[in-house]
Design a protein around this motif. Structure first.
Motif, short mmCIF file in Angstrom:
data_model
loop_
_atom_site.label_atom_id
_atom_site.label_comp_id
_atom_site.label_asym_id
_atom_site.label_seq_id
_atom_site.Cartn_x
_atom_site.Cartn_y
_atom_site.Cartn_z
N HIS A 1 19.27 -12.50 -20.54
CA HIS A 1 20.45 -12.64 -21.39
C HIS A 1 20.42 -13.89 -22.24
CE1 HIS A 1 21.88 -9.09 -19.44
NE2 HIS A 1 21.57 -9.64 -18.29
N CYS B 1 24.09 -5.71 -25.74
CA CYS B 1 23.40 -5.71 -24.45
C CYS B 1 24.36 -5.19 -23.37
CB CYS B 1 22.97 -7.15 -24.13
SG CYS B 1 22.23 -7.37 -22.51
N CYS C 1 25.33 -6.64 -20.88
CA CYS C 1 26.20 -7.73 -20.42
C CYS C 1 27.40 -7.90 -21.34
CB CYS C 1 25.43 -9.04 -20.34
SG CYS C 1 25.04 -9.77 -21.94
N CYS D 1 20.58 -10.02 -26.80
CA CYS D 1 19.89 -10.60 -25.65
C CYS D 1 18.42 -10.16 -25.65
CB CYS D 1 20.52 -10.15 -24.35
SG CYS D 1 22.21 -10.73 -24.12
ZN LIG Z 1 22.79 -9.58 -22.16
#
Ligand SMILES: [Zn+2]
Length: 318
Positions: free
Chosen positions: A166, A176, A178, A183
């Motif tokens: 990340h 991403c 996340c 990332c």
């Molecule tokens: Zn990420």
């Protein structure tokens, strides 16, 4: 008396437990399905069962087992021994895993983020043996890693250091898992490689990748198979894969200045298809002083890295 530890690698699909001796040799290994959808209580029950089973099968004196180590998905709080809320373990919220296992087995319990545990395992028993400044990077559905600095695992404030997948390589890049954008793992993971393949096919690129996948979802392995058949688009994709890996590696090299980086995970099955490009781009993009004496190698513990790494965290606390 010979001394042993048990390592438990808790993953979203399987629980791999092993009984390890001081040389890092696995005496026995037991693999159970996680069945994560059944929730934490059932999964922890299987973790306990896997420990009892591996000890039984190894047929060693119970007193020879000095500690149990766990490698688990983050995020976590290693100070408190708590698993916070890993995306691949539904229902797990602030679970005091270390206390639960300590209560069950009356032994010291080590707990680390799975990729950090793997880095420790490779450092003690695998590709990073004897190397004081070492990095392990796993490239599969995501990208993770761990850093050993001056012979010690770098854990960070609460055990979540080295979430290197990340780190951001393009601040306007694709979304991403996340929630952030651009990332490294959104560019260079196996999942990203498959996504780039799908996007190319949707935009009309000629390729055999779709035929290879048949009626299944396109995966990174289909792209690699197409490369071996001389498919132009697949070769372009894998060239880019090496490029993205190299760029991210340059960031790691500049930040941590390791002597050696070992790369593991599913993509390394096809190491020969992307590693030259990756290495070349890393050399071009990293600071000369950081890159000149650096070794980049394929990790050596293979699919056992999780369980051995978990056991390595147990050796740390005995
Ligand atoms: Zn990420």
């Amino acid at each position: 008396m010979t001394r042993h530890v048990v390592g438990i690698d808790l993953g979203g699909t399987k629980i791999a437990s092993c009984l390890l001796d001081e040389e890092g040799d696995i005496l026995k290994k037991v693999i159970l399905s996680t069945l994560a959808s059944e929730g934490p209580e059932a999964v922890i029950g299987r973790m306990k069962a896997s420990v009892y089973e591996v000890v039984k099968q190894a047929n060693v004196d119970r007193k020879s087992i000095l500690a149990i180590g766990v490698g688990a998905p983050g995020p976590m709080d290693i100070e408190k021994g708590i698993i916070k809320n890993p995306p691949n373990l539904p229902g797990w919220v602030e679970i005091p895993l270390r206390d639960i296992l300590r209560e069950e087995f009356k032994l010291p319990i080590g707990l680390e983020n799975d990729a950090n545990a793997a880095a420790l395992g490779e450092n003690l028993y695998g590709s990073g043996k004897g190397i004081d400044n070492f990095m392990y990077i796993t490239v599969s559905t995501g990208i993770g890693g761990g850093v050993v600095v001056n012979g010690k695992l770098f854990k960070g404030a609460n055990g979540n250091a080295a979430e290197i997948g990340h780190t951001i390589i393009n601040f306007q890049g694709p979304r991403c898992g996340c929630g952030n954008m651009g990332c490294w793992e959104a560019y260079a993971s196996g999942t990203a490689l498959a996504r780039f393949a799908r996007e190319g096919i949707e935009s009309g690129r000629k390729t055999v990748i779709k035929d290879i996948a048949g009626n299944k979802d396109i995966k990174a392995e289909h792209v690699f198979t197409a490369v071996k058949q001389g498919d132009d688009f697949a070769m372009e994709l894998v060239d880019r894969e090496g490029y993205y890996l190299g760029v991210g590696l340059a960031n790691m090299v500049n930040a941590f200045n390791p002597n050696c980086i070992a790369i593991g995970g599913g993509l390394t099955h096809e190491w020969d298809l992307f590693s030259d490009r990756m290495f070349q781009v890393m050399q071009e993009r990293a600071l000369k002083a950081n890159a000149e004496n650096l070794k980049v190698v394929k990790a050596t513990l293979g699919s056992d890295v999780g369980a051995i790494g978990a056991a390595a965290t147990a050796w740390e606390i005995v």
